[in-house]
Write a protein that holds these residues in place. Sequence first.
Motif, PDB file in Angstrom:
ATOM      1  N   ALA A 180       0.857  -1.191   0.000  1.00 29.10           N
ATOM      2  CA  ALA A 180       0.000   0.000   0.000  1.00 29.10           C
ATOM      3  C   ALA A 180       0.890   1.236   0.000  1.00 29.10           C
ATOM      4  O   ALA A 180       0.988   1.966   0.982  1.00 29.10           O
ATOM      5  N   ASP A 181       1.529   1.462  -1.134  1.00 30.35           N
ATOM      6  CA  ASP A 181       2.517   2.547  -1.214  1.00 30.35           C
ATOM      7  C   ASP A 181       2.584   3.019  -2.659  1.00 30.35           C
ATOM      8  O   ASP A 181       2.968   2.260  -3.551  1.00 30.35           O
TER       9      ASP A 181
ATOM     10  N   PRO B 221     -18.031   8.881  -3.271  1.00 29.61           N
ATOM     11  CA  PRO B 221     -17.285   7.683  -3.656  1.00 29.61           C
ATOM     12  C   PRO B 221     -15.952   7.610  -2.914  1.00 29.61           C
ATOM     13  O   PRO B 221     -15.314   8.630  -2.668  1.00 29.61           O
ATOM     14  N   LEU B 222     -15.543   6.394  -2.569  1.00 33.77           N
ATOM     15  CA  LEU B 222     -14.246   6.210  -1.923  1.00 33.77           C
ATOM     16  C   LEU B 222     -13.161   6.038  -2.976  1.00 33.77           C
ATOM     17  O   LEU B 222     -12.254   5.211  -2.847  1.00 33.77           O
ATOM     18  N   GLY B 223     -13.258   6.813  -4.022  1.00 30.49           N
ATOM     19  CA  GLY B 223     -12.342   6.803  -5.143  1.00 30.49           C
ATOM     20  C   GLY B 223     -12.870   7.769  -6.179  1.00 30.49           C
ATOM     21  O   GLY B 223     -13.501   8.767  -5.832  1.00 30.49           O
ATOM     22  N   TYR B 224     -12.654   7.476  -7.460  1.00 30.35           N
ATOM     23  CA  TYR B 224     -13.234   8.319  -8.502  1.00 30.35           C
ATOM     24  C   TYR B 224     -14.747   8.115  -8.543  1.00 30.35           C
ATOM     25  O   TYR B 224     -15.223   6.995  -8.507  1.00 30.35           O
ATOM     26  N   GLY B 225     -15.489   9.177  -8.670  1.00 27.49           N
ATOM     27  CA  GLY B 225     -16.929   9.067  -8.808  1.00 27.49           C
ATOM     28  C   GLY B 225     -17.353   9.029 -10.262  1.00 27.49           C
ATOM     29  O   GLY B 225     -16.649   9.501 -11.146  1.00 27.49           O
ATOM     30  N   GLY B 226     -18.514   8.433 -10.498  1.00 32.59           N
ATOM     31  CA  GLY B 226     -19.116   8.480 -11.821  1.00 32.59           C
ATOM     32  C   GLY B 226     -18.497   7.584 -12.863  1.00 32.59           C
ATOM     33  O   GLY B 226     -18.781   7.731 -14.051  1.00 32.59           O
TER      34      GLY B 226
ATOM     35  N   VAL C 226       7.909   4.533 -10.835  1.00 31.39           N
ATOM     36  CA  VAL C 226       8.978   4.118  -9.935  1.00 31.39           C
ATOM     37  C   VAL C 226       8.758   2.664  -9.553  1.00 31.39           C
ATOM     38  O   VAL C 226       7.628   2.180  -9.547  1.00 31.39           O
ATOM     39  N   PRO C 227       9.830   1.942  -9.235  1.00 31.63           N
ATOM     40  CA  PRO C 227       9.694   0.519  -8.937  1.00 31.63           C
ATOM     41  C   PRO C 227       8.757   0.251  -7.762  1.00 31.63           C
ATOM     42  O   PRO C 227       8.777   0.948  -6.751  1.00 31.63           O
ATOM     43  N   ASN C 228       7.918  -0.787  -7.939  1.00 31.74           N
ATOM     44  CA  ASN C 228       7.121  -1.366  -6.859  1.00 31.74           C
ATOM     45  C   ASN C 228       6.026  -0.465  -6.327  1.00 31.74           C
ATOM     46  O   ASN C 228       5.573  -0.637  -5.199  1.00 31.74           O
ATOM     47  N   ALA C 229       5.583   0.524  -7.106  1.00 28.99           N
ATOM     48  CA  ALA C 229       4.410   1.299  -6.684  1.00 28.99           C
ATOM     49  C   ALA C 229       3.187   0.391  -6.662  1.00 28.99           C
ATOM     50  O   ALA C 229       3.086  -0.574  -7.413  1.00 28.99           O
ATOM     51  N   SER C 230       2.243   0.704  -5.794  1.00 30.13           N
ATOM     52  CA  SER C 230       1.032  -0.092  -5.671  1.00 30.13           C
ATOM     53  C   SER C 230       0.190  -0.033  -6.936  1.00 30.13           C
ATOM     54  O   SER C 230       0.340   0.850  -7.779  1.00 30.13           O
ATOM     55  N   THR C 231      -0.745  -0.973  -7.027  1.00 30.92           N
ATOM     56  CA  THR C 231      -1.736  -0.941  -8.099  1.00 30.92           C
ATOM     57  C   THR C 231      -2.816   0.102  -7.772  1.00 30.92           C
ATOM     58  O   THR C 231      -2.868   0.632  -6.667  1.00 30.92           O
ATOM     59  N   LEU C 232      -3.698   0.354  -8.746  1.00 32.94           N
ATOM     60  CA  LEU C 232      -4.659   1.454  -8.587  1.00 32.94           C
ATOM     61  C   LEU C 232      -6.034   1.096  -9.147  1.00 32.94           C
ATOM     62  O   LEU C 232      -6.758   1.936  -9.622  1.00 32.94           O
ATOM     63  N   ASN C 233      -6.410  -0.183  -9.064  1.00 35.02           N
ATOM     64  CA  ASN C 233      -7.709  -0.595  -9.591  1.00 35.02           C
ATOM     65  C   ASN C 233      -8.871  -0.018  -8.786  1.00 35.02           C
ATOM     66  O   ASN C 233      -9.894   0.368  -9.331  1.00 35.02           O
ATOM     67  N   GLY C 234      -8.706   0.036  -7.468  1.00 33.97           N
ATOM     68  CA  GLY C 234      -9.808   0.407  -6.605  1.00 33.97           C
ATOM     69  C   GLY C 234     -10.301   1.825  -6.787  1.00 33.97           C
ATOM     70  O   GLY C 234     -11.414   2.154  -6.362  1.00 33.97           O
ATOM     71  N   VAL C 235      -9.480   2.674  -7.412  1.00 34.67           N
ATOM     72  CA  VAL C 235      -9.930   4.044  -7.620  1.00 34.67           C
ATOM     73  C   VAL C 235     -11.127   4.090  -8.565  1.00 34.67           C
ATOM     74  O   VAL C 235     -11.930   5.026  -8.523  1.00 34.67           O
TER      75      VAL C 235
ATOM     76  N   TYR D  68     -11.032   3.091   3.648  1.00 36.72           N
ATOM     77  CA  TYR D  68     -10.251   4.307   3.442  1.00 36.72           C
ATOM     78  C   TYR D  68     -10.663   4.942   2.122  1.00 36.72           C
ATOM     79  O   TYR D  68     -11.260   4.297   1.260  1.00 36.72           O
ATOM     80  N   HIS D  69     -10.343   6.218   1.981  1.00 32.45           N
ATOM     81  CA  HIS D  69     -10.682   6.959   0.771  1.00 32.45           C
ATOM     82  C   HIS D  69      -9.486   6.877  -0.170  1.00 32.45           C
ATOM     83  O   HIS D  69      -8.492   7.572  -0.001  1.00 32.45           O
ATOM     84  N   ILE D  70      -9.596   6.022  -1.174  1.00 38.93           N
ATOM     85  CA  ILE D  70      -8.448   5.710  -2.016  1.00 38.93           C
ATOM     86  C   ILE D  70      -7.936   6.922  -2.787  1.00 38.93           C
ATOM     87  O   ILE D  70      -6.746   7.027  -3.077  1.00 38.93           O
ATOM     88  N   ASN D  71      -8.805   7.856  -3.091  1.00 38.83           N
ATOM     89  CA  ASN D  71      -8.366   9.006  -3.880  1.00 38.83           C
ATOM     90  C   ASN D  71      -7.453   9.942  -3.086  1.00 38.83           C
ATOM     91  O   ASN D  71      -6.786  10.793  -3.653  1.00 38.83           O
ATOM     92  N   ASN D  72      -7.439   9.779  -1.760  1.00 36.09           N
ATOM     93  CA  ASN D  72      -6.518  10.573  -0.949  1.00 36.09           C
ATOM     94  C   ASN D  72      -5.094  10.047  -1.019  1.00 36.09           C
ATOM     95  O   ASN D  72      -4.139  10.797  -0.780  1.00 36.09           O
ATOM     96  N   VAL D  73      -4.954   8.758  -1.288  1.00 32.43           N
ATOM     97  CA  VAL D  73      -3.636   8.126  -1.206  1.00 32.43           C
ATOM     98  C   VAL D  73      -3.171   7.506  -2.517  1.00 32.43           C
ATOM     99  O   VAL D  73      -1.993   7.211  -2.688  1.00 32.43           O
ATOM    100  N   ASN D  74      -4.101   7.268  -3.437  1.00 38.08           N
ATOM    101  CA  ASN D  74      -3.776   6.772  -4.776  1.00 38.08           C
ATOM    102  C   ASN D  74      -3.103   5.406  -4.773  1.00 38.08           C
ATOM    103  O   ASN D  74      -2.096   5.198  -5.442  1.00 38.08           O
TER     104      ASN D  74
END
Length: 606
Positions: free
Chosen positions: A295-296, A334-339, A307-316, A453-459
Amino acid sequence: MYKKIYITILALGLLAGCKKDPALVVPTDRVSTSSFPNTLDELNTILAPAYGNLKSIGLWGFELMPKALENSTHTGDANYNGDAAWNEMTANNLSVTNGKSQNAWTALYAGVTTCNVTLAAADFFEANKASSAQKADIDAIRGQAKFMRAFYYFQLETLFGEAYIKAGGVNEGKMGIPLYKEVPKNVETTQQARATTKAVWDFIKADLKDAAALLDAKVWPAAEIGRATKWSAKALLGKAYVFTEDWANAKTTLLDVINNSGKTLMPFAKYKDAFNGNTANEFNEESLFELNVDADNKGNYGPWGGVPNASTLNGVIWSPYILSEAGTETGARPLGYGGNLGVHDKNVTRFGYPLGYYNLVTNPAFDNTKPASFSNPAQVMDPVYKAQAQLVRTNKTADPRLYVNLVQPWVDVLNTDWNGAPKQNVPVSKPDYLAGQPNTYGWGFRKYAAIDYHINNVNYDKWNWYFLRMADIYLLYAEASIGSGDAVTGLEYINKVHRRAYDLPINTVSARDYTSLTAATPAISDPVLGTNPLRYERWAEFFHEGIWWFDVCRWRLGPQEATFYGTARNLSTPLTFNEAKSYSWPIPLTEFNANAKIAGQQNPGY
């Protein structure tokens, strides 16, 4: 970038590998061809992108799931229609310039390249630098590279191959995908015609047999637990046999995994929370191969950071919604992108949910001395309906996996943050774009979604991704048993998975069991899954995991599925399916521009 006299690297913009091994990081400097790899650590560094490439934007880093497979199978229902490639996925009518399929093609072949680079580097290291005592470690690296190469080719063939091989060798001469068995040494060898489907599957199976042998005695320490194993290879080999309808070899291989891998189905108590980032559930008793995710976001926007080993971003994209601060569905958060992407309503009843749509009514407990809020809403779900909905859960009238996969408006409550605020318990809401539309369910994703958690805050995502788990092995073994005429064994292994879904002992006959291969399933009045337990269990068990598309294609269920789902929000016309073309994605136009040997070898219909 890696440079060798004897290799040409086709693609290297790849992410690094296993999160718990700090040595597995992509080097950014150029290295001398006379000194690299000089150590096992350096050889492992070359292997690392074979794993890290799985998190490419075009693969499980982002696009493959929420923008491709979710729409192709109608697990998700896209509200956003501003992306033509996304819309083509929903309609199962791709163009040769579709960006999602093109990015998957490019990233999968980049993965193949990293494996070929590793195998060449292993040969170089063993011949020039290694001691005899390092032979076993070098072979373990070879085994991983061969497993990963087979994994990437498996994805390429099932997405882009012309047809699946059927029992008796039917379709063996159809067009597969171009095979690169080593890194091309010059431009001429980058030009490869499409191999036959038989040649591709034979190569995949050979790599997996080699991988299993090379990894036979290897047990990874805890810091390297994300690496492939002998049982990863045998599990994927068994799946390859099923996908080519080689029932005899499938049964033998899959039974070996069942009896000797030490793996089994995890209990339901763990299963229900195994997809949302609970680190205690990672690499559990059911997992045979999973993508290791931290989660990074590495200080950037997830996989876009480069950059190497960044987290995935499907949940947004597939985030659930919570009520607005005023306690309304209008303005739901929405706890990510809305719409973007919600749950297709037809999936709710497909899990056996028996109730119709709900209505909002005046909240009988509303405190008019306080402002309306999510804890004091002016309107609520009809209390009678809510009580009935809670009974559906308690009595397990619907498949319990419904609640593993999805969250229900007003009934589920998420303990989550919002824009940096402390966590609060907030009821789930319909998406704001469905507010005021009574004839909608409006459920949200739970599996592989940000629910606390609100994924859009942390990406970033914070959950590992399962590629191979024992439920798949059990159901593949059931299919192979049925295919070879052993319906009794097939039904029992279907029931093992079914029992786990109802929190029952998996090896004990129960009242929940299917009594035949045509017994009624939880799918209400469903012409595709309603009386086919094998199909239903694969759909329900792997819902939202990117597996159902391949079952639709190999079982040729496209028109039936289109009819079942009927419509999609991002399309203005009813869903259809062209059986002459849509089971295969088109070879991208960019490949035709780069590879003269595949001229005239496009998939039919494109």
